[in-house]
Design an enzyme around this catalytic site. Structure first.
Site, PDB file in Angstrom:
ATOM      1  N   ASN A 207      18.400 -37.114  36.844  1.00 43.34           N
ATOM      2  CA  ASN A 207      18.297 -36.127  38.086  1.00 43.34           C
ATOM      3  C   ASN A 207      17.926 -36.470  38.542  1.00 43.34           C
ATOM      4  O   ASN A 207      17.139 -37.576  39.253  1.00 43.34           O
ATOM      5  CB  ASN A 207      18.210 -34.620  37.065  1.00 43.34           C
ATOM      6  CG  ASN A 207      16.647 -34.579  36.457  1.00 43.34           C
ATOM      7  OD1 ASN A 207      15.655 -35.431  37.526  1.00 43.34           O
ATOM      8  ND2 ASN A 207      16.596 -34.707  34.783  1.00 43.34           N
TER       9      ASN A 207
ATOM     10  N   PRO B 271      14.322 -33.962  21.953  1.00 38.78           N
ATOM     11  CA  PRO B 271      13.092 -33.312  22.173  1.00 38.78           C
ATOM     12  C   PRO B 271      12.832 -31.829  23.105  1.00 38.78           C
ATOM     13  O   PRO B 271      12.676 -33.285  24.321  1.00 38.78           O
ATOM     14  CB  PRO B 271      12.014 -34.069  21.327  1.00 38.78           C
ATOM     15  CG  PRO B 271      11.954 -35.457  21.796  1.00 38.78           C
ATOM     16  CD  PRO B 271      13.621 -35.708  22.600  1.00 38.78           C
TER      17      PRO B 271
ATOM     18  N   LYS C  70      13.337 -18.493  28.889  1.00 44.24           N
ATOM     19  CA  LYS C  70      12.747 -19.988  28.842  1.00 44.24           C
ATOM     20  C   LYS C  70      11.497 -19.885  28.025  1.00 44.24           C
ATOM     21  O   LYS C  70      10.857 -20.233  27.921  1.00 44.24           O
ATOM     22  CB  LYS C  70      12.271 -20.716  29.473  1.00 44.24           C
ATOM     23  CG  LYS C  70      14.146 -21.227  30.258  1.00 44.24           C
ATOM     24  CD  LYS C  70      14.228 -22.696  31.320  1.00 44.24           C
ATOM     25  CE  LYS C  70      15.594 -22.625  30.893  1.00 44.24           C
ATOM     26  NZ  LYS C  70      15.543 -23.643  32.145  1.00 44.24           N
TER      27      LYS C  70
HETATM   28  N1  CTP Z   1      11.314 -29.257  28.908  1.00 46.48           N
HETATM   29  C1  CTP Z   1      11.240 -30.058  28.200  1.00 46.48           C
HETATM   30  N2  CTP Z   1      11.074 -30.968  27.543  1.00 46.48           N
HETATM   31  C2  CTP Z   1      13.196 -30.882  28.194  1.00 46.48           C
HETATM   32  C3  CTP Z   1      13.240 -30.036  28.161  1.00 46.48           C
HETATM   33  C4  CTP Z   1      13.315 -28.953  29.142  1.00 46.48           C
HETATM   34  O1  CTP Z   1       9.912 -30.248  27.899  1.00 46.48           O
HETATM   35  N3  CTP Z   1      13.885 -31.379  26.957  1.00 46.48           N
HETATM   36  C5  CTP Z   1      10.548 -28.176  29.647  1.00 46.48           C
HETATM   37  C6  CTP Z   1      10.678 -28.361  31.447  1.00 46.48           C
HETATM   38  O2  CTP Z   1       9.290 -29.962  32.048  1.00 46.48           O
HETATM   39  C7  CTP Z   1      10.025 -27.151  31.602  1.00 46.48           C
HETATM   40  C8  CTP Z   1      11.115 -26.754  30.884  1.00 46.48           C
HETATM   41  O3  CTP Z   1      10.665 -27.186  29.921  1.00 46.48           O
HETATM   42  O4  CTP Z   1       8.714 -27.376  31.988  1.00 46.48           O
HETATM   43  C9  CTP Z   1      12.104 -26.352  31.333  1.00 46.48           C
HETATM   44  O5  CTP Z   1      12.696 -27.073  31.768  1.00 46.48           O
HETATM   45  P1  CTP Z   1      14.634 -26.514  32.571  1.00 46.48           P
HETATM   46  O6  CTP Z   1      15.381 -28.147  32.345  1.00 46.48           O
HETATM   47  O7  CTP Z   1      14.125 -25.728  33.234  1.00 46.48           O
HETATM   48  O8  CTP Z   1      14.681 -25.812  30.562  1.00 46.48           O
HETATM   49  P2  CTP Z   1      15.779 -25.974  29.660  1.00 46.48           P
HETATM   50  O9  CTP Z   1      14.994 -26.135  28.396  1.00 46.48           O
HETATM   51  O10 CTP Z   1      16.441 -27.703  30.073  1.00 46.48           O
HETATM   52  O11 CTP Z   1      17.156 -25.622  30.274  1.00 46.48           O
HETATM   53  P3  CTP Z   1      18.235 -25.722  30.935  1.00 46.48           P
HETATM   54  O12 CTP Z   1      18.029 -26.942  31.238  1.00 46.48           O
HETATM   55  O13 CTP Z   1      19.941 -25.020  29.674  1.00 46.48           O
HETATM   56  O14 CTP Z   1      18.322 -24.281  31.872  1.00 46.48           O
END
Ligand code: CTP
Length: 436
Positions: free
Chosen positions: A245, A340, A373
Site C-alpha cells: 500500500n 495476523p 476498530k
Molecule cells: N493493524 C495491525 N495488523 C493488521 C492490520 C491492522 O496491527 N494486520 C493495525 C494498524 O496498524 C492500525 C489498525 O490496526 O493501527 C487499523 O488498521 P486498518 O488498516 O485501518 O484496519 P484493518 O484492521 O486492516 O481493517 P480494514 O482493512 O478492513 O479497514
C-alpha cells in the site's frame, strides 16, 4: 509567524489558523508553573543581532529568577545592540561570543555545555541565522552549538515582515520545523487569521511559557518504553511481485522521533520506506506482516505505550513462488491467507499499564468505522484518518486526524504536517498513560 510557517503547499487559511492556535496552546505553560519548570535546569540562550536584542535580556533575567542556570551566546551582530556585560550581569555566567577566542580547549568546553543543557533558545533569530541553521552552517559559536545540540531547540524570530515572508525564509523555517525545532509566534496580531505578522519578537512572557512547555514535553516520557510500528508491509507472491500500500511511514516515524525527544526508550518497527533510520532509538526494519508481528512481540516487554501506525497488509499470497512467475499460463486469480492482526494481538497480550493506540485509515463512515476498530481490537484510543476526502494524507507529508476515545469523546486535530500532528497526539496520549 507568517502564513507559511509550515510547509508552504496545501494549506488553506482555516487549516492554518487552527494549526497555529493548536500549536500556540501547546506551547504555552501556565505562569504559576514556571519556577517548577526551570529550577535546576540549564538553558542555553543564543541571541542574534537586531533591535529586539534588549528584550532577550529580559528573558535571560526571568529564566534565572525562575531558577534556571542560564548561559548566553551572542552573535557578532547581537553585540552591536547589547553588550556581553548586560548578559553576564543578568545570567551570572560568563557570556560567550567568539568561536576561536580561547583556543580548542575552550571550544570543547562549550560542546560540553551544549550537552549538559536541557534546552536551547535561539532568540531574536534573524533571517540570516535561520538560513544558516537550516543548512547546517557552523560559522560562529551560536550556529556551531545549535548544530551540536541534541536537546530541544526553541526559536523566537524577529525580522522585517517582508524578510519573514520571503520564500527562502519560509523554506528555512519549514526545514527547521521538519527537524523538530519549535517556533514561538511573534507578538499579538499574528493569530488574527488572514493577517500578516509584523515580525516583532514575541514578548518575554510568551517565550518563557513556550520554553516551560518545551521542557515539560522533553521529559514527559522519560522512563517509558514505547513501541511504534510504521510504514507498509510487503507480501511477496514471487521475487518480483508483492502486495502492499502507499504508506510512507512518515506518521509512525514522526511519532517515534517525538517520543524519543520526550525522553522515551523507543523501538520503531518499520516496513520498507524511503525514510532514514532515526538516530537514538532502536530501529527494527521488517518486510512482511508476519515479520512485523514477530518483532513487535519480541520488543513489547515492559512497554507502556504501543502505537500501531503501520499500514499492515491484511492478507498475503497463499502460494509464494521462489521463482518469478511467467505470465504465460499464469493464474489470473490469487489465493490469499490472512495475516495476523498485530495490534489486536498486542491489546490481547499486553500487561496492565500498557496503553494501545491504533490508527484507522478510512474512505467512508470514518468515525463509525474507526470506533468499531477500536472496540473490536480492544484499543485505548484510535486516530481516525480520512483517506477518501484527502488521499494525500495516505503517504503524504500532512494529515488531518481525529482522536477518538472510548465513551464517545472526540478530538479533531487541525490539518498539519505529520511531525506537528505527532506532537499533538503525544500531548494528548501522555496524560492518559497509566501512572502519569
Ligand atoms: N493493524 C495491525 N495488523 C493488521 C492490520 C491492522 O496491527 N494486520 C493495525 C494498524 O496498524 C492500525 C489498525 O490496526 O493501527 C487499523 O488498521 P486498518 O488498516 O485501518 O484496519 P484493518 O484492521 O486492516 O481493517 P480494514 O482493512 O478492513 O479497514
Amino acid at each position: 509567524m507568517a502564513r507559511n510557517l509550515f510547509a508552504p503547499s496545501a494549506f488553506k487559511a482555516r487549516d492554518l489558523c487552527d494549526t497555529i492556535r493548536a500549536l500556540a496552546d501547546r506551547l504555552m505553560e501556565p505562569s504559576s508553573n514556571l519556577e517548577q519548570s526551570f529550577s535546576g535546569r540549564t538553558i542555553l540562550v543564543g541571541v542574534c543581532g537586531g533591535i529586539a536584542a534588549y528584550k532577550c535580556a529580559e528573558v535571560v533575567s526571568a529564566l534565572r529568577q525562575a531558577g534556571a542556570d542560564v548561559h548566553v551566546i551572542l552573535t557578532e551582530a547581537a553585540q552591536k545592540f547589547v553588550s556581553q556585560l548586560t548578559f553576564f550581569a543578568l545570567s551570572g555566567n560568563a557570556v560567550h561570543a567568539d568561536l576561536f577566542a580561547e583556543g580548542s580547549a575552550w571550544d570543547v568546553a562549550h560542546i560540553s555545555l551544549v550537552r549538559k543543557s536541557d534546552a536551547f533558545l535561539v532568540l531574536n533569530a534573524t533571517a540570516n541565522t535561520l538560513a544558516k541553521l537550516a543548512h547546517g552552517l557552523a560559522d560562529n559559536l551560536l550556529t556551531t552549538c545549535v548544530l551540536a545540540t541534541r536537546r530541544p531547540v526553541l526559536v523566537a524570530a524577529a525580522m522585517n515582515t517582508a524578510m519573514l515572508e520571503a520564500e527562502p525564509t519560509q523554506a528555512n523555517i519549514a526545514a527547521l520545523q521538519e527537524r523538530g525545532f519549535e517556533f514561538v509566534e511573534p507578538g499579538a496580531g499574528f493569530l488574527a487569521c488572514g493577517e500578516v505578522g509584523d515580525g516583532r519578537l514575541a514578548d518575554p512572557q510568551t517565550i518563557l511559557s513556550a520554553t516551560a512547555g518545551l521542557l515539560r514535553r522533553s521529559q514527559s516520557l522519560r522512563g517509558r518504553r514505547v513501541v511504534v510500528t510504521a510504514g507498509p508491509t510487503r507480501e511477496f507472491a514471487d521475487p518480483a511481485r508483492f502486495l502492499s500500500n502507499p504508506s510512507s511511514g512518515r506518521m509512525g516515524f514522526a511519532l517515534a522521533i517525538e517520543a524519543r525527544r520526550r525522553g522515551a526508550d523507543v523501538t520503531l518497527i518499520s516496513g520498507p520506506t524511503q525514510l532514514p533510520a532515526p538516530a537514538d532509538l532502536r530501529f527494527v526494519p521488517v518486510t512482511t506482516a508476519s515479520e512485523m508481528h514477530a518483532a513487535v512481540l519480541e520488543h513489547l516487554d515492559g512497554a507502556s505505550l504501543f502505537i500501531g501506525a503501520a499500514a499492515v497488509a491484511d492478507f498475503r499470497p497463499a502460494d509464494v513462488s521462489l521463482d518469478k512467475v511467467k505470465k504465460e499460463g499464469a493464474a489470473t486469480t490469487m489465493a490469499l491467507s490472512a495475516n495476523p492482526d498485530i495490534i489486536a494481538d498486542v491489546a490481547a497480550r499486553r500487561l496492565p499499564g500498557c496503553f494501545v493506540l491504533g490508527f484507522a485509515a478510512e474512505t467512508d463512515d470514518l468515525e463509525a468505522n474507526a470506533r468499531k476498530k477500536m472496540e473490536k481490537k480492544n484499543l485505548d484510543c484510535i486516530v481516525a484518518n480520512d483517506i477518501g476526502a484527502d488521499l494525500s494524507s495516505f503517504g503524504g507529508s500532512h494529515t488531518q486526524a481525529t482522536l477518538l476515545w472510548p465513551g464517545g469523546r472526540r478530538e479533531p486535530l487541525p490539518r498539519a504536517p505529520k511531525k506537528v500532528v505527532a506532537g499533538m497526539l503525544l500531548d494528548r496520549i501522555t496524560d492518559a498513560l497509566p501512572g502519569m
